[in-house]
Scaffold this motif. Structure first.
Motif, PDB file in Angstrom:
ATOM      1  N   HIS A   1       0.817  -1.383  -0.078  1.00 43.27           N
ATOM      2  CA  HIS A   1      -0.069   0.164   0.169  1.00 43.27           C
ATOM      3  C   HIS A   1       0.865   1.384   0.082  1.00 43.27           C
ATOM      4  CE1 HIS A   1      -2.674  -3.345   1.719  1.00 43.27           C
ATOM      5  NE2 HIS A   1      -3.695  -2.496   1.197  1.00 43.27           N
ATOM      6  N   TYR A   2       0.158   2.407   0.000  1.00 49.08           N
ATOM      7  CA  TYR A   2       1.186   3.744  -0.030  1.00 49.08           C
ATOM      8  C   TYR A   2       1.966   3.752   1.053  1.00 49.08           C
ATOM      9  CZ  TYR A   2       2.372   8.469   0.132  1.00 49.08           C
ATOM     10  OH  TYR A   2       2.894   9.687   0.328  1.00 49.08           O
ATOM     11  N   GLY A   3       3.126   3.976   0.927  1.00 54.07           N
ATOM     12  CA  GLY A   3       4.204   4.074   2.053  1.00 54.07           C
ATOM     13  C   GLY A   3       5.307   2.863   1.805  1.00 54.07           C
ATOM     14  N   ASP A   4       4.753   1.821   1.295  1.00 50.65           N
ATOM     15  CA  ASP A   4       5.602   0.570   1.269  1.00 50.65           C
ATOM     16  C   ASP A   4       6.413   0.692   0.042  1.00 50.65           C
ATOM     17  OD1 ASP A   4       3.796  -0.295   3.457  1.00 50.65           O
ATOM     18  OD2 ASP A   4       2.680  -1.500   1.891  1.00 50.65           O
ATOM     19  N   VAL A   5       7.740  -0.060   0.378  1.00 54.08           N
ATOM     20  CA  VAL A   5       8.743  -0.176  -0.681  1.00 54.08           C
ATOM     21  C   VAL A   5       9.148  -1.441  -0.684  1.00 54.08           C
ATOM     22  CG1 VAL A   5      10.986   0.533  -1.417  1.00 54.08           C
ATOM     23  CG2 VAL A   5       9.373   2.483  -0.529  1.00 54.08           C
ATOM     24  N   GLN A   6       9.250  -1.937  -2.052  1.00 54.60           N
ATOM     25  CA  GLN A   6       9.473  -3.469  -2.206  1.00 54.60           C
ATOM     26  C   GLN A   6      10.755  -3.331  -3.107  1.00 54.60           C
ATOM     27  OE1 GLN A   6       6.417  -6.620  -4.075  1.00 54.60           O
ATOM     28  NE2 GLN A   6       8.034  -5.975  -5.846  1.00 54.60           N
ATOM     29  N   ARG A   7      11.645  -4.207  -2.641  1.00 55.88           N
ATOM     30  CA  ARG A   7      12.790  -4.442  -3.457  1.00 55.88           C
ATOM     31  C   ARG A   7      13.190  -5.820  -3.599  1.00 55.88           C
ATOM     32  NH1 ARG A   7      16.819  -8.109  -2.312  1.00 55.88           N
ATOM     33  NH2 ARG A   7      17.096  -7.130  -0.159  1.00 55.88           N
ATOM     34  N   MET A   8      12.964  -6.210  -5.036  1.00 60.76           N
ATOM     35  CA  MET A   8      13.298  -7.564  -5.234  1.00 60.76           C
ATOM     36  C   MET A   8      14.641  -7.664  -6.054  1.00 60.76           C
ATOM     37  SD  MET A   8      11.004 -10.194  -7.252  1.00 60.76           S
ATOM     38  CE  MET A   8      11.002  -9.604  -8.921  1.00 60.76           C
ATOM     39  N   SER A   9      15.792  -8.425  -5.740  1.00 64.12           N
ATOM     40  CA  SER A   9      17.076  -8.686  -6.374  1.00 64.12           C
ATOM     41  C   SER A   9      16.774  -9.850  -7.214  1.00 64.12           C
ATOM     42  CB  SER A   9      18.083  -8.812  -5.451  1.00 64.12           C
ATOM     43  OG  SER A   9      18.326  -7.652  -4.665  1.00 64.12           O
ATOM     44  N   ALA A  10      16.736  -9.919  -8.462  1.00 64.73           N
ATOM     45  CA  ALA A  10      16.183 -10.905  -9.346  1.00 64.73           C
ATOM     46  C   ALA A  10      17.462 -12.031  -9.463  1.00 64.73           C
ATOM     47  CB  ALA A  10      16.023 -10.485 -10.781  1.00 64.73           C
ATOM     48  N   GLY A  11      18.833 -11.540  -9.447  1.00 65.30           N
ATOM     49  CA  GLY A  11      19.807 -12.543  -9.379  1.00 65.30           C
ATOM     50  C   GLY A  11      19.691 -13.341 -10.461  1.00 65.30           C
ATOM     51  N   SER A  12      20.277 -14.648  -9.988  1.00 66.23           N
ATOM     52  CA  SER A  12      20.182 -15.770 -10.953  1.00 66.23           C
ATOM     53  C   SER A  12      18.901 -16.078 -11.510  1.00 66.23           C
ATOM     54  CB  SER A  12      20.961 -16.794 -10.187  1.00 66.23           C
ATOM     55  OG  SER A  12      20.191 -17.359  -9.182  1.00 66.23           O
ATOM     56  N   GLY A  13      17.795 -15.622 -11.230  1.00 70.36           N
ATOM     57  CA  GLY A  13      16.499 -15.738 -11.792  1.00 70.36           C
ATOM     58  C   GLY A  13      15.481 -15.787 -10.916  1.00 70.36           C
ATOM     59  N   VAL A  14      14.276 -15.302 -11.017  1.00 70.11           N
ATOM     60  CA  VAL A  14      12.976 -15.394 -10.209  1.00 70.11           C
ATOM     61  C   VAL A  14      11.956 -15.099 -11.269  1.00 70.11           C
ATOM     62  CG1 VAL A  14      13.220 -12.859  -9.582  1.00 70.11           C
ATOM     63  CG2 VAL A  14      12.196 -14.441  -8.043  1.00 70.11           C
ATOM     64  N   ARG A  15      10.793 -15.682 -10.864  1.00 72.77           N
ATOM     65  CA  ARG A  15       9.607 -15.462 -11.400  1.00 72.77           C
ATOM     66  C   ARG A  15       8.664 -14.965 -10.426  1.00 72.77           C
ATOM     67  NH1 ARG A  15       8.827 -17.386 -16.281  1.00 72.77           N
ATOM     68  NH2 ARG A  15       6.521 -17.746 -15.991  1.00 72.77           N
ATOM     69  N   HIS A  16       7.715 -13.756 -10.776  1.00 76.69           N
ATOM     70  CA  HIS A  16       6.864 -13.116 -10.048  1.00 76.69           C
ATOM     71  C   HIS A  16       5.627 -12.667 -10.864  1.00 76.69           C
ATOM     72  CE1 HIS A  16       7.713  -8.483 -10.290  1.00 76.69           C
ATOM     73  NE2 HIS A  16       8.211  -9.146 -11.407  1.00 76.69           N
ATOM     74  N   SER A  17       4.650 -12.374  -9.985  1.00 75.75           N
ATOM     75  CA  SER A  17       3.395 -11.787 -10.640  1.00 75.75           C
ATOM     76  C   SER A  17       3.167 -10.243  -9.735  1.00 75.75           C
ATOM     77  CB  SER A  17       2.299 -12.533 -10.620  1.00 75.75           C
ATOM     78  OG  SER A  17       1.819 -12.978  -9.510  1.00 75.75           O
ATOM     79  N   GLU A  18       2.471  -9.330 -10.412  1.00 77.77           N
ATOM     80  CA  GLU A  18       2.066  -8.230  -9.680  1.00 77.77           C
ATOM     81  C   GLU A  18       0.411  -8.082 -10.132  1.00 77.77           C
ATOM     82  OE1 GLU A  18       5.882  -5.392  -9.597  1.00 77.77           O
ATOM     83  OE2 GLU A  18       5.280  -6.330 -11.554  1.00 77.77           O
ATOM     84  N   PHE A  19      -0.127  -7.918  -9.225  1.00 72.77           N
ATOM     85  CA  PHE A  19      -1.685  -8.043  -9.441  1.00 72.77           C
ATOM     86  C   PHE A  19      -2.535  -6.862  -8.428  1.00 72.77           C
ATOM     87  CE2 PHE A  19      -6.246  -9.805  -8.953  1.00 72.77           C
ATOM     88  CZ  PHE A  19      -6.432 -10.010 -10.036  1.00 72.77           C
ATOM     89  N   ASN A  20      -3.604  -6.341  -9.049  1.00 73.22           N
ATOM     90  CA  ASN A  20      -4.392  -5.531  -8.208  1.00 73.22           C
ATOM     91  C   ASN A  20      -5.636  -6.253  -7.724  1.00 73.22           C
ATOM     92  OD1 ASN A  20      -6.170  -3.668  -7.262  1.00 73.22           O
ATOM     93  ND2 ASN A  20      -6.307  -2.382  -9.149  1.00 73.22           N
ATOM     94  N   PRO A  21      -5.652  -6.520  -6.456  1.00 75.80           N
ATOM     95  CA  PRO A  21      -6.564  -7.198  -5.849  1.00 75.80           C
ATOM     96  C   PRO A  21      -7.854  -6.880  -5.550  1.00 75.80           C
ATOM     97  CG  PRO A  21      -5.197  -6.527  -4.151  1.00 75.80           C
ATOM     98  CD  PRO A  21      -4.351  -6.009  -5.372  1.00 75.80           C
ATOM     99  N   SER A  22      -8.054  -5.397  -5.795  1.00 77.55           N
ATOM    100  CA  SER A  22      -9.324  -4.787  -5.536  1.00 77.55           C
ATOM    101  C   SER A  22     -10.074  -4.898  -6.644  1.00 77.55           C
ATOM    102  CB  SER A  22      -8.890  -3.195  -5.397  1.00 77.55           C
ATOM    103  OG  SER A  22     -10.221  -2.377  -5.120  1.00 77.55           O
ATOM    104  N   PRO A  23     -11.463  -5.451  -6.336  1.00 76.47           N
ATOM    105  CA  PRO A  23     -12.560  -5.323  -7.419  1.00 76.47           C
ATOM    106  C   PRO A  23     -12.992  -3.801  -7.944  1.00 76.47           C
ATOM    107  CG  PRO A  23     -13.511  -5.740  -5.317  1.00 76.47           C
ATOM    108  CD  PRO A  23     -12.024  -5.456  -5.087  1.00 76.47           C
TER     109      PRO A  23
END
Length: 233
Positions: free
Chosen positions: A86-108
């Motif tokens: 949410h607002y104010g949150d900061v996310q850091r993902m270091s992909a490095g040797s490889g990562v899979r991810h998804s990003e989704f808006n959960p609100s209807p």
């Protein structure tokens, strides 16, 4: 040297479910004049419609930072991490040797608005990792709050690059200065409001590249929220 990047000149992509503006070349948008700035390769301003998102996809050797402005952003990855930002949150993902991810808006019913930032790491092939921290608005009021750094100092998220990212919320009349050491450069991205940076007026979505400058000076703010990137030259 100062070079402005006007909001209206950014690359634009509207897919219906996603409305995105690219500060640097990305996807189908290619501009040889805007291929990144030092290790800063991507700043995408994304708006995702309710109950929509980016399906599972992969990354390698990239520091990926999400800065949520409005709404909720749900993250899931192959490391087993799951979170809603949410607002104010900061996310850091270091992909490095490889990562899979998804990003989704959960609100209807509500959209999500966020910045996705990519920084080229100074090491490759490392194990992928994830970190998330909350920075309350009060911690950014009238000051430059360190939110990402190479060593995680001041409780910032840790990135694998000799770079620092500061966030600030400035009300009318407030001003700040950030000194730049020799061999450093800066990129200022104005999230919202208006601001004068080293004498250059910026409006919402504008940015400024600073090279061979002794400091970043923020002044004449009006309801401004801003990111300042301190980068190797």
């Amino acid at each position: 040297m100062l070079q402005i990047r006007h909001s209206a000149e950014r690359g634009a992509a509207n897919h219906g479910w996603l409305n995105s503006h690219h500060s640097f070349s990305f996807g189908h948008y290619h501009d040889p004049k805007h291929m990144g700035f030092g290790p800063l390769l991507v700043i995408n301003e994304d708006r995702v419609a309710p109950a929509q998102g980016f399906g599972t996809h992969g990354h390698r050797d990239m520091e990926i930072i999400s800065y949520v402005l409005e709404g909720a952003l749900e993250h899931k990855d192959s490391m087993g991490t799951g979170s809603i930002l949410h607002y104010g949150d900061v996310q850091r993902m270091s992909a490095g040797s490889g990562v899979r991810h998804s990003e989704f808006n959960p609100s209807p019913s509500e959209g999500v608005h966020f910045l996705q930032i990519w920084i080229q790491p100074n090491v490759t092939g490392i194990a992928p990792s994830y970190e998330e921290k909350h920075f309350a608005p009060e911690s950014k009021l009238g000051k430059l709050r360190l939110i990402a750094s190479s060593d995680g100092r001041q409780d910032s998220v840790k990135i694998h690059q000799d770079a620092a990212i500061y966030a600030s919320i400035l009300r009318e009349g407030e001003q700040l200065e950030h000194a730049l050491k020799a061999g450093r450069t800066a990129y200022v991205h104005l999230i919202r409001g208006s601001l004068v940076v080293n004498g250059v007026p910026l409006k919402t979505g504008d940015a400024l590249k600073l090279t061979q400058e002794a400091a970043v000076t923020l002044s004449q703010a009006e309801a401004a929220e801003v990111l300042v990137f301190d980068l190797p030259y």
